[in-house]
Design a protein around this motif. Structure first.
Motif, short mmCIF file in Angstrom:
data_model
loop_
_atom_site.label_atom_id
_atom_site.label_comp_id
_atom_site.label_asym_id
_atom_site.label_seq_id
_atom_site.Cartn_x
_atom_site.Cartn_y
_atom_site.Cartn_z
N GLU A 1 0.82 -1.22 0.00
CA GLU A 1 0.00 0.00 0.00
C GLU A 1 0.85 1.26 0.00
OE1 GLU A 1 -2.90 -0.14 3.16
OE2 GLU A 1 -4.34 -1.10 1.82
N SER A 2 2.00 1.23 0.69
CA SER A 2 2.87 2.40 0.74
C SER A 2 4.27 1.94 1.12
CB SER A 2 2.36 3.43 1.75
OG SER A 2 2.37 2.88 3.07
N TYR A 3 5.25 2.82 0.88
CA TYR A 3 6.63 2.52 1.28
C TYR A 3 7.35 3.82 1.58
CZ TYR A 3 7.88 3.76 -3.55
OH TYR A 3 8.04 4.42 -4.75
N THR B 1 19.38 3.10 2.99
CA THR B 1 19.81 1.77 3.42
C THR B 1 18.69 0.96 4.07
OG1 THR B 1 20.56 2.60 5.57
CG2 THR B 1 22.18 2.55 3.77
N SER B 2 17.50 1.54 4.15
CA SER B 2 16.36 0.76 4.64
C SER B 2 15.09 1.23 3.97
CB SER B 2 16.24 0.85 6.17
OG SER B 2 15.84 2.14 6.57
N LEU B 3 14.12 0.33 3.90
CA LEU B 3 12.86 0.59 3.22
C LEU B 3 11.74 -0.05 4.05
CD1 LEU B 3 11.41 1.62 0.62
CD2 LEU B 3 11.87 -0.63 -0.39
N THR B 4 10.79 0.77 4.46
CA THR B 4 9.68 0.29 5.26
C THR B 4 8.43 0.21 4.37
OG1 THR B 4 10.61 1.28 7.25
CG2 THR B 4 8.28 0.67 7.32
N ARG C 1 18.80 -11.28 -2.66
CA ARG C 1 19.88 -10.59 -3.37
C ARG C 1 20.99 -10.21 -2.39
NH1 ARG C 1 18.46 -13.08 -7.15
NH2 ARG C 1 17.10 -12.31 -8.81
N ASP C 2 22.19 -10.07 -2.93
CA ASP C 2 23.35 -9.82 -2.09
C ASP C 2 23.24 -8.51 -1.32
OD1 ASP C 2 24.39 -12.17 -3.01
OD2 ASP C 2 25.76 -11.24 -4.46
N TYR C 3 22.53 -7.54 -1.86
CA TYR C 3 22.44 -6.24 -1.21
C TYR C 3 21.45 -6.22 -0.04
CZ TYR C 3 18.55 -5.82 -4.54
OH TYR C 3 17.42 -6.04 -5.29
N LEU C 4 20.63 -7.25 0.11
CA LEU C 4 19.66 -7.30 1.20
C LEU C 4 20.30 -7.90 2.45
CD1 LEU C 4 16.72 -6.99 2.20
CD2 LEU C 4 16.31 -9.32 1.37
N SER C 5 20.28 -7.13 3.52
CA SER C 5 20.84 -7.61 4.79
C SER C 5 19.79 -8.32 5.63
CB SER C 5 21.45 -6.45 5.57
OG SER C 5 22.51 -5.85 4.86
N THR C 6 18.66 -7.64 5.88
CA THR C 6 17.61 -8.24 6.70
C THR C 6 16.23 -7.85 6.18
OG1 THR C 6 17.56 -6.34 8.22
CG2 THR C 6 19.06 -8.14 8.77
N ALA C 7 15.25 -8.67 6.52
CA ALA C 7 13.84 -8.36 6.29
C ALA C 7 13.12 -8.71 7.59
CB ALA C 7 13.29 -9.17 5.12
N GLU C 8 12.55 -7.70 8.24
CA GLU C 8 12.01 -7.88 9.58
C GLU C 8 10.56 -7.45 9.66
OE1 GLU C 8 15.91 -7.04 12.32
OE2 GLU C 8 14.94 -5.30 11.40
N LYS C 9 9.81 -8.15 10.46
CA LYS C 9 8.41 -7.80 10.72
C LYS C 9 8.35 -6.67 11.74
CE LYS C 9 4.06 -9.84 12.39
NZ LYS C 9 3.40 -11.10 12.79
N LYS D 1 10.16 -4.20 7.26
CA LYS D 1 11.30 -3.30 7.09
C LYS D 1 12.45 -4.08 6.45
CE LYS D 1 14.41 -0.08 9.43
NZ LYS D 1 14.80 0.54 10.73
N LEU D 2 12.91 -3.62 5.29
CA LEU D 2 14.07 -4.19 4.60
C LEU D 2 15.28 -3.34 4.90
CD1 LEU D 2 12.50 -4.91 1.09
CD2 LEU D 2 12.51 -6.39 3.11
N THR D 3 16.39 -3.98 5.23
CA THR D 3 17.65 -3.27 5.48
C THR D 3 18.69 -3.76 4.48
OG1 THR D 3 17.12 -3.17 7.83
CG2 THR D 3 19.39 -2.70 7.21
N PHE D 4 19.47 -2.81 3.93
CA PHE D 4 20.42 -3.13 2.88
C PHE D 4 21.85 -2.83 3.33
CE2 PHE D 4 16.44 -1.42 1.12
CZ PHE D 4 15.95 -2.57 0.53
N ASN D 5 22.81 -3.43 2.62
CA ASN D 5 24.21 -3.21 2.97
C ASN D 5 24.79 -1.94 2.35
OD1 ASN D 5 24.54 -3.92 0.28
ND2 ASN D 5 25.35 -5.96 0.74
N GLY D 6 23.93 -1.19 1.70
CA GLY D 6 24.30 0.10 1.10
C GLY D 6 23.04 0.74 0.56
#
Length: 561
Positions: free
Chosen positions: A97-99, A106-109, A140-148, A155-160
């Protein structure tokens, strides 16, 4: 609003079975029922589609497979957001619905759509989203974590910083049900012949010649007005053209040199949307296992010089193609990203003399038969195209003729769809005529990352996974670094500098030799169906093979009666 997944696959073709075409002609009339011979109401009308699938049709609805059946990515499985590559604009919500990005990228909610169900009745959850990003095949290599964060937020967290990969993260990653996929041991070879998705359609029947999908009555966007869609398997463009001419196909995308006899009948309309570069692609990297004369840079440079693109457009594409850029960006739409240090447009005339100079500087000499040779070996390279693609076949024949005139023996070999797919993904080829999927935005980043970086390729003999398109096995650390820099910034000048570096490298190395921007000619039945994309309302990219957008279009159509 309906949405599907992106991974453009150009329509493919092989060897025709006349009996199959006869069966289609007898049973695939858009004007009555489902083609089974009984009269049916208009609400039960079946839309017949050819998206390039050949016989025998194999039940594969796995989004991770290199070539799943076309309804898989979009009509059955959906991404979080829909990016319309046909027009500039913000992405449309689908399962998301939104982001919101963090300030440093480095992060996307992401907030997901609530109340969505899989077609087996189970709810679509945050856990499904996390699984779809983090399972061993999708991650993908750039994805560090995906958390509820909560029941509707991830919330997605990236290494850059990953600003520039928004389309890939949000628009091309398909959501899969964790409860059905978590225990699948090999998620690439799994055929998934009973797919469970969230999309507007679900699988009905399948044979070796057709499959049908029916409207999902519980679709989150409302049940589609188009009840049933039939996808056909055909082996030749001509077979599809014959069925199109007689009203037996309602939607297809294919090259037809003279479309007027078809469109003049008042049932079928043409939508031409040139966006995808057609190239000569070379398996070029010896370190990753490529073999053949095309691994020599001088040979690729000579082929680039000897090609007469003007003749190819006139004779192979009937003048419907547009000039291509060696930068692989789309001329006109993407001009701001093309470096002033390179030629914007590939040369339209061949230059055999210059091609010869390049070869001679690399130690080649002309033999008595006029063909260059080196170390006792004649310069002979194989160029493949899919048998039945009339435009690619004609282009290959012309390139072979132009090669002889320049002293290069180019052996044009026409092969089946499956052989071409296997060659691309395994790396067992020398040169091929093949398309590059144009980007979903007015920005060439997707091409530079997915078609050119080391992360998106494998050694020859190892299958390149779906969503990774570096078929030439190109590996250049300068390009890799420049693409990473572009991904890490929202500053336009910084991106331009990074793209200029990429373009300098690929114009020299030529993993892809740009030929033309392919005329993407979609033929649609506007007499019996409304809701197609049209000029002024190009709400989705119209090719029948286009992933994500094909589902958007199907769920927007309705019979005219």
């Amino acid at each position: 609003m309906m949405i599907r997944s992106v991974a453009r696959k150009r329509l493919l073709t092989t060897v025709a079975l006349v009996t199959g075409v006869t069966m289609f002609a007898a049973g695939c009339s858009s004007s009555g029922g489902d083609g089974d011979g009984g009269g049916a109401s208009d609400s039960g009308r079946v839309l017949n589609v050819w998206a390039g699938t050949q016989t025998p049709m194999v039940a594969n609805f796995n989004p991770y497979a290199p070539n799943p059946l076309h309804a898989t990515n979009g009509a059955i499985y959906e991404p979080l957001f829909f990016y319309n590559r046909a027009e500039a604009g913000d992405p449309a919500p689908v399962l998301g619905e939104s982001y919101e990005w963090s300030e440093d990228g480095t992060s996307l909610t992401i907030k997901i759509r609530e109340g969505v169900k899989w077609t087996d009745g189970k709810p679509f959850t945050v856990e499904d989203v996390i699984f779809s990003y983090t399972n061993e095949t999708a991650k993908r290599d750039y994805l560090s974590t995906a958390e509820k964060v909560d029941d509707s937020t991830v919330k997605l967290t990236f290494n850059g910083a990953q600003f520039t990969t928004a389309v890939q993260i949000l628009g091309t990653t398909l959501m899969l049900p964790e409860h059905l996929w978590k225990d699948v041991p090999d998620k690439i070879t799994y055929t998934n012949d009973a797919p469970v998705g969230t999309g507007p359609y679900k699988l009905d029947t399948i044979s070796n010649a057709t499959y049908t999908v029916v409207a999902n009555e519980d679709y989150w966007g409302g049940k589609p007005k188009l009840e049933k869609v039939r996808y056909l398997a055909l082996d030749k463009n001509q077979s599809a053209q014959d069925l199109l001419s007689t009203g037996k196909i309602d939607w297809t995308t294919m090259f037809i040199a003279d479309p007027e006899p078809i469109t003049s009948k008042g049932q079928v309309s043409l939508i031409n949307t040139p966006q995808d570069p057609t190239t000569v692609m070379s398996c070029m990297n010896v370190a990753l296992g490529c073999v053949g004369p095309q691994t020599d840079l001088a040979v690729r440079q000579a082929v680039d010089l000897l090609i007469d693109r003007g003749e190819i457009n006139d004779k192979a594409f009937s003048g419907h193609a547009a000039p291509a850029s060696p930068s692989l960006a789309l001329i006109g739409r993407d001009d701001r990203w093309i470096s002033p240090d390179i030629e914007k447009e590939s040369p339209q005339e061949g230059n055999a003399a210059e091609a010869g100079k390049v070869l001679e500087a690399a130690g080649y000499t002309k033999g008595a038969d006029g063909i260059y040779e080196k170390d006792g070996q004649k310069l002979s390279v194989d160029l493949i195209s899919v048998d039945g693609w009339s435009d690619h076949n004609a282009a290959g024949d012309l390139i072979a003729q132009q090669g002889v005139e320049a002293g290069v023996q180019i052996n044009h070999v026409k092969i089946t769809q499956q052989e071409m797919s296997d060659a691309r993904t395994s790396g067992n080829y020398q040169m091929m005529i093949s398309g590059i999927t144009g980007t979903s935005l007015d920005d060439p980043f997707q091409i530079y990352r997915q078609w050119l970086t080391t992360e998106y390729t494998t050694p020859v003999g190892e299958t390149i996974e779906a969503g990774r398109f570096n078929f030439p096995r190109y590996s250049n650390p300068i390009v890799d670094d420049a693409v990473a820099q572009a991904a890490a910034t929202n500053d336009e000048d910084a991106k331009k500098a990074a793209y200029a570096t990429v373009q300098k490298e690929i114009v020299r190395d030529l993993p892809y030799i740009a030929l033309v921007v392919n005329p993407t000619m979609s033929f649609v039945n506007t007499k019996d169906y409304t809701g197609w994309p049209v000029e002024g309302d190009m709400y989705a990219f119209p090719p029948s093979w286009a992933t994500i957008s094909n589902g958007v279009i199907l769920s927007s159509l309705e019979p005219t009666s």
